[in-house]
Design a protein around this motif. Structure first.
Motif, mmCIF file in Angstrom:
data_model
loop_
_atom_site.group_PDB
_atom_site.id
_atom_site.type_symbol
_atom_site.label_atom_id
_atom_site.label_comp_id
_atom_site.label_asym_id
_atom_site.label_seq_id
_atom_site.Cartn_x
_atom_site.Cartn_y
_atom_site.Cartn_z
ATOM 1 N N TYR A 7 0.904 -1.038 0.052
ATOM 2 C CA TYR A 7 0.105 0.170 -0.066
ATOM 3 C C TYR A 7 0.992 1.311 0.000
ATOM 4 N N TRP A 8 1.896 1.244 1.009
ATOM 5 C CA TRP A 8 2.771 2.466 0.833
ATOM 6 C C TRP A 8 3.507 2.500 -0.246
ATOM 7 N N SER A 23 1.922 8.789 8.710
ATOM 8 C CA SER A 23 2.361 9.355 7.417
ATOM 9 C C SER A 23 3.804 8.876 7.325
ATOM 10 N N PHE A 67 -5.317 7.562 0.735
ATOM 11 C CA PHE A 67 -3.936 8.342 1.254
ATOM 12 C C PHE A 67 -4.313 9.803 0.739
ATOM 13 N N THR A 68 -3.639 10.690 1.080
ATOM 14 C CA THR A 68 -3.581 12.089 0.756
ATOM 15 C C THR A 68 -2.080 12.709 1.041
ATOM 16 N N PHE A 83 -2.158 1.426 9.432
ATOM 17 C CA PHE A 83 -2.871 2.432 8.692
ATOM 18 C C PHE A 83 -3.842 3.023 9.631
ATOM 19 N N ALA A 131 1.330 4.018 -2.796
ATOM 20 C CA ALA A 131 0.860 5.578 -2.675
ATOM 21 C C ALA A 131 2.327 6.339 -2.964
ATOM 22 N N ILE A 159 3.322 11.443 2.873
ATOM 23 C CA ILE A 159 2.059 10.836 2.485
ATOM 24 C C ILE A 159 1.311 10.465 3.806
ATOM 25 N N TYR A 160 -0.129 10.916 3.912
ATOM 26 C CA TYR A 160 -0.854 10.565 4.873
ATOM 27 C C TYR A 160 -1.926 9.572 4.787
ATOM 28 N N VAL A 161 -2.076 8.818 5.854
ATOM 29 C CA VAL A 161 -3.300 7.787 5.777
ATOM 30 C C VAL A 161 -4.563 8.846 5.909
ATOM 31 N N TYR A 162 -5.670 8.713 4.885
ATOM 32 C CA TYR A 162 -6.567 9.719 5.164
ATOM 33 C C TYR A 162 -7.613 8.870 5.814
ATOM 34 N N SER A 187 -8.511 4.531 7.021
ATOM 35 C CA SER A 187 -7.672 3.213 7.126
ATOM 36 C C SER A 187 -8.311 2.204 6.414
#
Length: 137
Positions: free
Chosen positions: A55-56, A120, A95-96, A115, A59, A75-78, A80
């Motif tokens: 996932y990371w 981040s 993510f965002t 997550f 992203a 990169i931030y988890v928006y 989970s």
């Protein structure tokens, strides 16, 4: 014959709606799908059987290649892990690149597959997740 043509037309119309949704994604280097959403949020869908690093990695790849993010950009988890908003999958993560308030205090023992909202890592740290384990396929 007329009813058969009507059935074919209905099928073609419904299939075309699915294919346009399915085609609204970017494929990452390792084959994950990333769907852009509203407000700079994007949904990551790794290949089946993908774990936390996938996932990371996806992203990071999307942020770098499609959003023009630099290596030190976080990169931030928006949202989970949950069922997809666009993709028809049970396990997607949103993510965002925009800062997100953490829902829980950060632990000193951080896990790459937790997550939590607000977690981040930089684009470079996410890119480093791409080769955590050898791939046998």
């Amino acid at each position: 014959m007329k009813s058969f043509l009507s059935l074919v037309a209905v099928f073609a119309f419904s299939f075309s709606g699915c294919s346009s949704e399915a085609s609204n994604f970017k494929r990452t280097t390792l084959g994950a799908r990333v769907y852009p959403l509203e407000g700079g949020v994007f949904e990551v869908v790794p290949q089946s059987g993908g774990g936390g690093p996938d996932y990371w990695c996806a992203a990071s790849d999307y942020a770098r290649r499609h959003l023009g993010a630099g290596w030190q950009m976080p990169i931030y988890v928006y949202r989970s892990m949950a069922p997809g908003e666009v993709a028809d999958r049970r396990s997607t993560v949103l993510f965002t690149l925009n800062p997100v308030a953490s829902a829980a205090p950060q632990s000193q023992f951080w896990r790459v597959s937790a997550f939590n909202v607000g977690d981040s890592m930089t684009v470079q740290q996410g890119d480093n997740q791409c080769n955590v384990f050898p791939r046998w396929y």
